[in-house]
Every structure is written in C-alpha cells, then in structure tokens.
Design a protein around this motif. Structure first.
Motif, PDB file in Angstrom:
ATOM      1  N   THR A 514      94.906  27.149  53.573  1.00 52.90           N
ATOM      2  CA  THR A 514      93.553  26.760  53.202  1.00 52.90           C
ATOM      3  C   THR A 514      92.543  27.872  53.452  1.00 52.90           C
ATOM      4  N   ARG A 515      92.597  28.468  54.616  1.00 57.88           N
ATOM      5  CA  ARG A 515      91.562  29.436  54.992  1.00 57.88           C
ATOM      6  C   ARG A 515      91.579  30.725  54.156  1.00 57.88           C
ATOM      7  N   PRO A 516      92.743  31.279  53.788  1.00 62.74           N
ATOM      8  CA  PRO A 516      92.704  32.504  52.978  1.00 62.74           C
ATOM      9  C   PRO A 516      92.049  32.259  51.621  1.00 62.74           C
ATOM     10  N   LEU A 517      91.177  33.160  51.213  1.00 64.02           N
ATOM     11  CA  LEU A 517      90.506  32.997  49.919  1.00 64.02           C
ATOM     12  C   LEU A 517      91.502  32.959  48.775  1.00 64.02           C
ATOM     13  N   GLY A 518      92.615  33.655  48.934  1.00 65.01           N
ATOM     14  CA  GLY A 518      93.602  33.707  47.871  1.00 65.01           C
ATOM     15  C   GLY A 518      94.637  32.611  47.915  1.00 65.01           C
ATOM     16  N   GLN A 521      97.226  26.876  47.098  1.00 60.33           N
ATOM     17  CA  GLN A 521      97.436  25.441  47.286  1.00 60.33           C
ATOM     18  C   GLN A 521      96.203  24.692  46.772  1.00 60.33           C
ATOM     19  N   PRO A 522      96.336  23.941  45.684  1.00 59.13           N
ATOM     20  CA  PRO A 522      95.160  23.326  45.058  1.00 59.13           C
ATOM     21  C   PRO A 522      94.522  22.208  45.887  1.00 59.13           C
ATOM     22  N   TYR A 523      95.259  21.673  46.847  1.00 57.40           N
ATOM     23  CA  TYR A 523      94.702  20.621  47.692  1.00 57.40           C
ATOM     24  C   TYR A 523      94.091  21.186  48.975  1.00 57.40           C
ATOM     25  N   GLY A 524      94.230  22.466  49.197  1.00 55.24           N
ATOM     26  CA  GLY A 524      93.753  23.078  50.426  1.00 55.24           C
ATOM     27  C   GLY A 524      92.344  23.607  50.279  1.00 55.24           C
ATOM     28  N   ALA A 525      91.365  22.817  50.639  1.00 54.20           N
ATOM     29  CA  ALA A 525      89.973  23.256  50.591  1.00 54.20           C
ATOM     30  C   ALA A 525      89.211  22.572  51.718  1.00 54.20           C
ATOM     31  N   MET A 526      88.246  23.291  52.279  1.00 52.27           N
ATOM     32  CA  MET A 526      87.439  22.764  53.371  1.00 52.27           C
ATOM     33  C   MET A 526      86.072  22.337  52.864  1.00 52.27           C
ATOM     34  N   TRP A 527      85.522  21.301  53.507  1.00 54.49           N
ATOM     35  CA  TRP A 527      84.172  20.829  53.214  1.00 54.49           C
ATOM     36  C   TRP A 527      84.014  20.379  51.766  1.00 54.49           C
ATOM     37  N   GLU A 678      84.624  35.446  45.041  1.00 59.02           N
ATOM     38  CA  GLU A 678      85.502  35.753  46.164  1.00 59.02           C
ATOM     39  C   GLU A 678      86.787  34.931  46.120  1.00 59.02           C
ATOM     40  N   THR A 679      86.725  33.733  45.544  1.00 54.49           N
ATOM     41  CA  THR A 679      87.931  32.918  45.412  1.00 54.49           C
ATOM     42  C   THR A 679      88.590  33.097  44.051  1.00 54.49           C
ATOM     43  N   GLU A 684      95.626  37.483  45.136  1.00 51.93           N
ATOM     44  CA  GLU A 684      96.765  36.571  45.053  1.00 51.93           C
ATOM     45  C   GLU A 684      96.664  35.672  43.827  1.00 51.93           C
ATOM     46  N   ARG A 685      95.454  35.253  43.495  1.00 49.79           N
ATOM     47  CA  ARG A 685      95.261  34.377  42.344  1.00 49.79           C
ATOM     48  C   ARG A 685      95.527  35.135  41.049  1.00 49.79           C
TER      49      ARG A 685
END
Length: 808
Positions: A514-518, A521-527, A678-679, A684-685
């Motif tokens: 989740t934390r890496p910008l790249g 994982q489509p379900y890994g997001a904060m806030w 940035e994302t 990686e993306r």
C-alpha cells in the motif's frame, strides 16, 4: 480550548495489586534496605547507584534470566526521530552470568532453534549463531545462600534505546553519551514480584547539532532524556503459540528458524503475536476469562479526550465477546500515582510533539513464543486539531462548539475514538488492512479512515463521516487470533476461518503493498472510501468544489490571524489527494493476495480494461484547469502573513510559493497535479502497463496512457487566459516527470524507450502549439528541450513540494 493536565514528576511505588499506596521516604543520604521482588534491589541515593541481588548461579553460571524492555519516559518532542515519551526499545531476553568475580549481561539469540531435538542438536545451533554480551560488572558481595550482588548502574546507563543512532538517522547530528551529565533517578525505582523498574536521566551532547533540535530543546548541544528499564518475569510454558497465516490480518513479528524441522516443513516460520487469554472453563464455547486484557488511558490526556479514547478502545470488547470470551477486554483510566511506563500496565499514552505526527500501537513480546506481555499505544496530541481544522475548512468554524452532528469538535472526538481502537488493534497483534474501506460498511478500524463526506444537492452530509465500533474484518481477526472451539483442532479451525473470510469476499492488504507509490495492488490505498474508487473520486471532487466555493472568512474562528487561512485551505484544496491515489492504483492494477496453496485464491487478476480506462479519464479530470483555479476574492484573502517568529506547526503546512509572502496559486496547482503524477507515473506502474498489454492486446497500454496525457496537456485551445496558465503549470510537472523517468534506471527497456519516444512526441506537439505570446513561449521552451539531447532535460527536473497530508 482546553486545559492540559500535568503528569507527576515521580511515580509512587505500587502494591502488588493495582491499588496505589504511598511509599516511605528514604533519607537522600542513606542507603536503602533491600527490597524483595522479581529480584532484590537496593538503592544508594547519595551516590546515585543501584545494586541488584541475583540468585545462586546454576550449572552454566546464570544467576537470572528476564525479559528486558527499555523505553523512554521523557522524550524529545520532535516528530520523525522516534524518541517520544513512552516509546519502546527492543525487548530482549537477558541472562546475567557469573564468571569469576564478574557478572556479564548477555542478550540471548532466540531466532535460531532446534526445538524438541537432542541436547547435541540444540547446542550445535546455539554455537552457530552469535549472542550479544552488552555489559559486565563486578560482583560486589557474595551471600551465604549463594546469591550475589552487583552494582547495576553501568547496565542502566547504557544507550539502551539507541538514541545516538536514531538521532543520526533522523539527520539531527552526531551525538555522544555524556556520563557526567547523566544519573539514576533512585526515587523512580519500583520493585514488584513480577517486574522491577528503574529510571535514568541520560544526556547526549553534540558540538554541531542540527538547527531543528534547537526548536525543541533549550540547548541543542545537550539533550537529556529519561529512560525506563523494565525487567519482567519470563512467561511460563503455558502459552499456546499460534503459527502465522498470511491471510489472517495479524502482524507477525516473531520469525523462527528451526533446524530440527522435517524436510517437508519449512525451516523458517513465523509466530503470530497475541496476549495470553484463557477461559475459566476451557470446555465452554463461551466463558469468563482468568485475566482480562486491560488497557489504561494516560492521565495526562484531557478529560474529554480521555473519555473518547476509552469509548473507542472499548469497541474491541464486542469482538472478544463474539469470540467466546466474556468480559475479556476493557479500557480504564490509569490508576492515580501509577507510572505510564510500569510494565504491569498496557498503556494508551498521550504524547506531545512539536508538530503533528503518527500514532503507534506496539507491544512487548516474548521473543521465544510471540506472547504479548504488555501493549503500548502512543497517540499524538495534535491529531485531533488537524481533524478539527479539516472539518472547519469543509463546514465553517462557526459550527465548532455547537454540539450538533456537524460540530467539528464532535467529529474530531469521533476520529479519536477510531484512533484509539486502531492503535489498540496493533497492540493486540493485528495488522493494517487497507482494503477494508472498500467493503460495504467499512469493515475494519485497522484501515486509515478518511471522513466520508457526501455531496448532496449542493450541501455536505457529514452524518456518516466515521463508523462506530469494530467491523466484520476486525471480528474475524480477533476470532482467528484469540478464539477457540472446544474439541476442534485449532490449526484446522483457523484455516477454516481464513477460507470463510475469503469466501465472503474480504481482502487483506497491508503496508508493503500500500505505502509504495508504485504498488500495483488495486485494493491497497490509504484514507480512501467506497467500493468504486472512480465513483467516490467524483463525490470527493464535488465535496471539494462545494467547500472551496464558500471558503473564506467563515472558515476561521473570530479573532484568528488571517494567515491561518493559508493553512486551513491546504487540506481542502488537496481534499482529493488520497482518493486520487486509490483511482491511480486501478491503472495497471493487479489484484494479488496473501494466498496459501489450495485456498482457491492463488492467481492474481488484472483490473479489467474498462475500469482502467475509466480511472485514467477520472485522473484527467482532476488535473483540468477548472479544478485547479481559485476564485479571485478568495485569493485576496490568502495573502495575509504572520508577523513575529516563524512557527513550525504553521510553516510546514503551507503551499510553497515563488512570490514571496503572497499566496501563489500556481504552486498550489502544481502540488495538486503532483499527487496525480506521483502515483500514475510511478516506474512500477509503467513497467506493468507494458506487461499487461503484452499479455492482452485489449488492455490499457503505456502508449495509450502517454498519448492521453499528451492530448490533455499539449494544447490550450478553448481555455481562458487564467485557465491556460494553470494548464502550463501542470504541463511543466508532466515534463519534469518525463525527464526524471528518462534519466532514471527503474524502467524496463521497453518502458524507457516508450517514455523517451513520448517525450519527443510531446515536444514536437508543443512546438506546433498556437496561442498568445505566453502560450507560444512556454510551449516552444518545453518543446525545444524535449526534442533536444536528453542531457539537456535536467533543467526540467524541478521538484514540487506537497504539504504534509497524513496523518489525518
């Protein structure tokens, strides 16, 4: 706003139970008598020394083995150093061994084992890996019963929590211990049957401290901290270890390498962390417990906050009850006179820092088994103020103090309830689950909860901002980690629970994905919020539009400096930043999990092409000039400055501009586009875009993404002059990213070649641009650089600072 309560300077000695009692005062000049407890202790206040009396040596010379936990009683107050009040060092099993007339303190190595094997096998493993002797002292007295005494002062004066290294890593300068400026606080020595507590004041000095240290210390050249040393009785063998399951949502911190395992069993395994929780009737599906888990709220927390922390923490009681444990969990106020660092108490500490920062939930663990012997939660005291400011930015400062549903004070307290529950969850052994916000009902307090504000008919509905109580995922993790079912194999029961959670569609995504910008994982997001990230982004942008349309004087309390408006607008202007990340994660997204063989979830699945393209279009809408503009009358209000000395809490929270003290809308727009790029443009993306289109020609490709960005940003036809300038701001950020990607080494060859080609194409398109002199000049400038030698692209790599967002 509220009066903070002062903690006592010294803790009273407590009886073996939880009821405090006064301690007879020892004259400072006298040596106290021996106090019997886990081991006997005698303090010499006049000389600032403390002696320990250990038992008679065993066959190997060991006179005492304990769980040793150092921590910080009084910290620095600077975010980012980890040197906060109540912060913990690493728990170790320490063995004191007599050799001749010396006593050696050795940290045992419990990571490498040969469990259940012969003595020869166990000895071979022990001889293969190092232990750590960290201190030695002279035997000061031998007693008739074979026990020995040693001056323990030198052990306690060590840099037990690694202060020197932490300061250096945090960029605060090179410090060294100053023994002449350090001392034992004899009055803070506490002796109990199962733990012994010492406290030292330790000073560290530097000839060249970082300037930032001077903001929190009277003299940055000399830092004095209070260090707590806890010796805890090692738990007995009655604890049942739980092997970690990657699907369980628990945090595994105990890694074991067992060289005695069979060939069909992995050598390396992990143990889940958990408290010992035992039923009074083990045969009953539901039963009271022998010893409940109790967390104590720091008395330093103000009364209203204290109550919110208790209410939020108590949410866990329901999960334990559903797992079959009656009255197994509760939260109370720390008894008066008790020390927050006393190892007998699971503590929820109220921690002050210079600026807002992260809160934590940690634990003291038995490294042999994973048993949690103490939970420690640290809650930053400025978090609630940030939440209140966000709600005042959305709703207006005049709502504060009304007591109504849209009162920013009440909403901030509700966020504190979540924070208490969240960090206690970590201390219970539970990991983050950043996918939980995608479930119906937001099924876990272990996600990071953004306030879910709904735009309805031009108004903002905050009634569902936060949930109440732990969610379905939390109940699953407590049942998996702590529950039992009499007559059922516990391993099979836990495997069945994990399979049941997967069958319900629950996903578990933790920090590393989740934390890496790249992260892909489509379900890994904060806030973030909502089951559909694109739909929720549309709602978030409408909330932002409504809030900004009426943003102004009403968003400040009466009498507040006008300069504060520049801080309040930041989280509102960037209100979309985290939902934007959730949407960008759909692009090249690959839904992978923490599966085990045979559970039916072994294969990763790409996000479908339609969702990826819809996500890309949604992001193009975020960087459209109409979303970046700020109305003129508001701009006129945002250029008030603060007189006097700079305040760190204020200064770091602003948009960095290029027009002196005047508010710079171009820098704000640049920061807003930064949170998209940035994302979206993480290496990686871009690499995965190449791969997914290789496997599926119908999928979104890297060339399609870059072509869409060119179409969006190359021209300015149809834009007003004020909007055209904002287009140029975003265009410049995109060019900067292209230059950075081209020079870097993170892209695979095809992705790098595609980026280089896209940059050249973008440059050619810019040179063909038409418009007024500003537009032609800017487009020609960028176009000439991008169509020229790559070596000349370095001029484009201008960083754009984005004000802090998390934690909120």
């Amino acid at each position: 706003m509220r009066k903070m309560m002062m903690a006592g300077a010294a803790a009273l000695v407590l009886a073996t139970g939880m009821a405090p009692m006064a301690m007879a005062q020892t004259p400072p000049a006298a040596t106290a008598a021996w106090q019997d407890g886990l081991f006997a202790v005698r303090t010499d206040a006049a000389r600032g020394k403390v002696s320990a009396r250990f038992g008679a040596p065993d066959a190997t010379g060991v006179v005492g083995r304990y769980l040793y936990q150092p921590g910080i009683s009084a910290g620095i107050g600077m975010d980012g150093t980890g040197l906060d009040r109540s912060a913990l060092g690493q728990a170790q099993v320490v063995a004191f061994t007599v050799v001749g007339n010396k006593v050696f303190a050795r940290f045992e190595n419990n990571r490498y084992r040969a469990e259940g094997a012969s003595d020869d096998e166990q000895n071979a493993v022990a001889a293969s890996f190092a232990t750590s002797i960290i201190w030695s002292g002279d035997v000061t007295e031998r007693h008739a019963d074979g026990s020995i005494s040693v001056d323990l002062s030198g052990f306690l004066e060590r840099d037990a929590v690694n202060i020197v290294s932490r300061l250096k890593r945090a960029g605060q300068g090179s410090y060294k211990p100053a023994p002449g400026l350090s001392y034992l606080e004899a009055g803070e020595t506490l002796v109990f049957p199962d733990n012994v507590e010492f406290q030292t004041v330790q000073t560290y000095t530097s000839d060249e401290p970082a300037g930032s240290i001077g903001r929190v210390a009277p003299d940055g050249r000399s830092l004095s901290l209070a260090i707590r040393h806890s010796f805890i009785r090692l738990p007995d063998d009655g604890f049942t270890r739980v092997p970690h399951d990657p699907r369980s949502g628990t945090s595994a911190q105990i890694t074991v390498t067992d060289f005695a395992t069979d060939l069909d069993t992995p050598v390396v395994s992990r143990l889940a962390r958990r408290f010992r929780l035992e039923k009074t009737d083990p045969s009953a599906a539901r039963s009271p417990v022998k010893k409940p888990i109790v967390f104590y709220v720091d008395r330093a927390a103000p009364l209203a906050i204290r109550q919110a922390l208790i209410e939020g923490g108590m949410w866990w009681a329901e999960a334990f009850d559903k797992a079959g444990y009656i009255n197994a969990f509760r939260v109370e106020v720390l008894p008066e006179g008790a020390h927050p660092m006393d190892a007998r108490y699971n503590i929820i500490a109220w921690v002050h820092r210079e600026t807002r920062g992260w809160s934590t939930g940690t634990s003291v663990n038995d490294p042999r088994t994973g048993e949690i012997v103490r939970g420690v939660v640290q809650l930053g005291s400025l978090r609630d103020r940030q939440d209140k400011m966000i709600f005042e930015g959305l709703l207006g400062a005049d709502k504060s103090g009304t007591g109504l549903a849209d009162d920013p004070d009440q909403l901030a307290y509700h966020r504190l309830r979540h924070l208490s529950a969240h960090e206690i969850g970590h201390a219970l052994g539970i990991s983050h689950n950043f996918a939980a916000s995608r479930y119906e009902g937001r099924a876990s307090v272990m996600d990071y909860p953004a306030p879910w504000v709904i735009a309805r008919d031009g108004e903002l509905d905050v009634s569902g901002s936060y949930t109440t109580g732990v969610g379905a995922w939390d109940q699953f993790t407590v049942d998996w980690l702590y529950g039992d079912k009499p007559g059922t194999d516990p391993v099979a029961r836990r495997a069945a629970l994990a399979a049941e959670a997967q069958a319900k569609g629950y996903r578990f995504v933790s920090d590393g994905d989740t934390r890496p910008l790249g992260s892909l994982q489509p379900y890994g997001a904060m806030w973030d919020n909502g089951s559909d990230p694109v739909a929720e982004l549309a709602n978030v942008m409408e909330v932002r539009r409504i809030a900004l349309s009426r943003f102004g004087l009403n968003n400040l309390p009466d009498g507040a400096p006008m300069a504060d408006l520049r801080r309040v607008i930041v989280p509102i202007y960037l209100y979309h930043r985290y939902q934007t990340t959730a949407v960008a994660r759909q692009i090249a997204g690959l839904d992978y999990g923490y599966a085990v063989k045979g559970d039916g979830h072994e294969r990763a699945v790409s996000v479908d092409a339609a969702t990826q393209r819809a996500s890309l279009e949604a992001l193009m809408g975020v960087i459209a000039p109409v979303q970046l503009d700020i109305r003129d009358d508001l701009l006129d209000l945002l250029s008030s400055e603060q007189s006097g000395n700079n305040e760190r809490q204020f200064g770091i929270e602003l948009f960095e501009g290029r027009v002196g003290g005047v508010f710079d809308p171009a820098s704000a727009a640049s920061a807003s586009s930064e949170v998209v790029f940035e994302t979206l443009l993480a290496p990686e993306r871009l690499n995965q875009l190449v791969e997914q289109s290789r496997r599926d020609a119908g999928q979104l490709s890297l060339t399609e993404v870059l072509d869409r960005l060119q179409t969006e940003l190359a021209g300015s036809a149809g834009l007003s002059p004020r909007q055209a300038e904002l287009r140029r701001v975003v265009r410049s950020r995109y060019a900067s990213y292209l230059a950075t990607l081209a020079e870097g080494h993170a892209l695979n060859p095809t992705a790098k070649a595609t980026v280089l080609d896209a940059a050249k194409r973008f440059g050619e398109a810019l040179k063909r641009n038409r418009g007024d002199r500003l537009e032609v000049a800017h487009a020609t400038y960028l176009g000439n650089i991008l169509t020229g030698p790559v070596e000349g692209w370095a001029v484009l790599k201008v960083a754009q600072a984005v004000p802090p967002g998390a934690p909120i």
